[in-house]
Design a protein around this motif. Structure first.
Motif, PDB file in Angstrom:
ATOM      1  N   VAL A 167       4.930  -9.724  -7.235  1.00  0.00           N
ATOM      2  CA  VAL A 167       5.095  -9.104  -5.904  1.00  0.00           C
ATOM      3  C   VAL A 167       5.256  -7.583  -6.062  1.00  0.00           C
ATOM      4  N   LEU A 168       6.089  -7.209  -7.036  1.00  0.00           N
ATOM      5  CA  LEU A 168       6.335  -5.767  -7.242  1.00  0.00           C
ATOM      6  C   LEU A 168       5.053  -5.042  -7.643  1.00  0.00           C
ATOM      7  N   LYS A 169       4.216  -5.743  -8.422  1.00  0.00           N
ATOM      8  CA  LYS A 169       2.946  -5.138  -8.847  1.00  0.00           C
ATOM      9  C   LYS A 169       2.024  -4.897  -7.636  1.00  0.00           C
ATOM     10  N   LYS A 170       1.990  -5.925  -6.752  1.00  0.00           N
ATOM     11  CA  LYS A 170       1.144  -5.791  -5.555  1.00  0.00           C
ATOM     12  C   LYS A 170       1.657  -4.658  -4.668  1.00  0.00           C
ATOM     13  N   ILE A 171       2.976  -4.587  -4.524  1.00  0.00           N
ATOM     14  CA  ILE A 171       3.558  -3.533  -3.681  1.00  0.00           C
ATOM     15  C   ILE A 171       3.199  -2.156  -4.262  1.00  0.00           C
ATOM     16  N   ALA A 172       3.314  -2.029  -5.579  1.00  0.00           N
ATOM     17  CA  ALA A 172       3.012  -0.730  -6.216  1.00  0.00           C
ATOM     18  C   ALA A 172       1.563  -0.332  -5.967  1.00  0.00           C
ATOM     19  N   SER A 173       0.682  -1.342  -6.005  1.00  0.00           N
ATOM     20  CA  SER A 173      -0.738  -1.050  -5.788  1.00  0.00           C
ATOM     21  C   SER A 173      -0.978  -0.554  -4.349  1.00  0.00           C
ATOM     22  N   VAL A 174      -0.343  -1.241  -3.377  1.00  0.00           N
ATOM     23  CA  VAL A 174      -0.507  -0.822  -1.968  1.00  0.00           C
ATOM     24  C   VAL A 174       0.103   0.564  -1.761  1.00  0.00           C
ATOM     25  N   GLU A 175       1.274   0.787  -2.383  1.00  0.00           N
ATOM     26  CA  GLU A 175       1.929   2.103  -2.258  1.00  0.00           C
ATOM     27  C   GLU A 175       0.999   3.208  -2.750  1.00  0.00           C
ATOM     28  N   HIS A 176       0.346   2.923  -3.841  1.00  0.00           N
ATOM     29  CA  HIS A 176      -0.563   3.911  -4.430  1.00  0.00           C
ATOM     30  C   HIS A 176      -1.694   4.261  -3.443  1.00  0.00           C
ATOM     31  N   LYS A 177      -2.243   3.217  -2.804  1.00  0.00           N
ATOM     32  CA  LYS A 177      -3.342   3.459  -1.847  1.00  0.00           C
ATOM     33  C   LYS A 177      -2.849   4.262  -0.635  1.00  0.00           C
ATOM     34  N   ILE A 178      -1.656   3.906  -0.167  1.00  0.00           N
ATOM     35  CA  ILE A 178      -1.115   4.623   1.007  1.00  0.00           C
ATOM     36  C   ILE A 178      -0.835   6.084   0.650  1.00  0.00           C
ATOM     37  N   GLN A 179      -0.280   6.285  -0.541  1.00  0.00           N
ATOM     38  CA  GLN A 179       0.016   7.656  -0.965  1.00  0.00           C
ATOM     39  C   GLN A 179      -1.275   8.477  -1.049  1.00  0.00           C
TER      40      GLN A 179
END
Ligand code: SF4
Ligand code: SF4
Length: 193
Positions: A167-179
């Motif tokens: 879950v944390l990995k997926k969140i980090a990936s989405v965060e990266h795209k949003i950033q």
């Protein structure tokens, strides 16, 4: 140009230009004339293109006699931002503008003209046909960035509630795209909105 600017240019309604010629007759740049000439000497593409068509007015007063409203508008905006420096400010006029406001090299005009106004943050002369549209585009961009920031806050909350590595990995990936979305607007002040 970046992805954001390319997208902006692709949807810009060129028909809004009322061909008043003001953005060809009196323009300025954030760089001083000396800086532009130094860049030109280093073969900087933007500076070379600009100085190929634009000729400096001998003084701010000389530019004011051509378009007082435009010159005073630029000076007021610079003062509001605390960036006004009389010694660095030069106005220019294009040598290819005809008396009837037509461009004498329209088909061969440089990219900087084809792209004008290049972003919603471009300073256009008062009354420019793009004024209202540029305002709406700026507001849309700000809404996009604000929404992206809200999404980042929600993800932060979600992250604090999970210890599952997947879950944390997926969140980090989405965060990266949003950033990345926020970063597209970075040079227009996205971190302040
Ligand atoms: S100032 Fe605006 S309306 Fe006038 S020629 Fe330039 S882009 Fe067109
Ligand atoms: S080259 Fe043509 S479009 Fe470009 S600034 Fe000069 S007159 Fe305007």
């Amino acid at each position: 140009m970046g992805i954001y600017e390319d997208n902006y240019l692709a949807k810009r309604p060129q028909e809004l230009c009322n061909m008043c010629g003001r953005c060809c007759r009196v323009v300025t740049t954030s760089k001083s004339y000396e800086e532009l000439k130094a860049l030109q000497a280093q073969n900087d593409e933007g500076a070379c293109e600009f100085l190929k068509i634009f000729v400096p007015y001998p003084s701010i007063e000389a530019a004011r006699t051509v378009d007082k409203e435009l010159v005073d508008n630029v000076i007021n905006l610079l003062k509001e931002d605390g960036n006004y420096d009389e010694n660095r400010l030069t106005f220019y006029g294009c040598k290819y503008l005809l008396d009837n406001n037509m461009c004498s090299i329209y088909e061969q005009r440089p990219t900087l003209c084809v792209h004008c106004p290049a972003t919603p943050w471009s300073i256009v002369p008062p009354g420019c046909g793009f004024e209202g549209w540029l305002f709406l585009e700026r507001e849309k961009a700000k809404q996009t960035v604000r929404k992206a920031k809200e999404d980042l806050l929600e993800l932060k909350l979600l992250k604090s509630k999970s210890s599952d590595p997947e879950v944390l990995k997926k969140i980090a990936s989405v965060e990266h795209k949003i950033q990345h979305t926020i970063d597209l607007y970075k040079k227009y002040g996205s971190y302040d909105w």
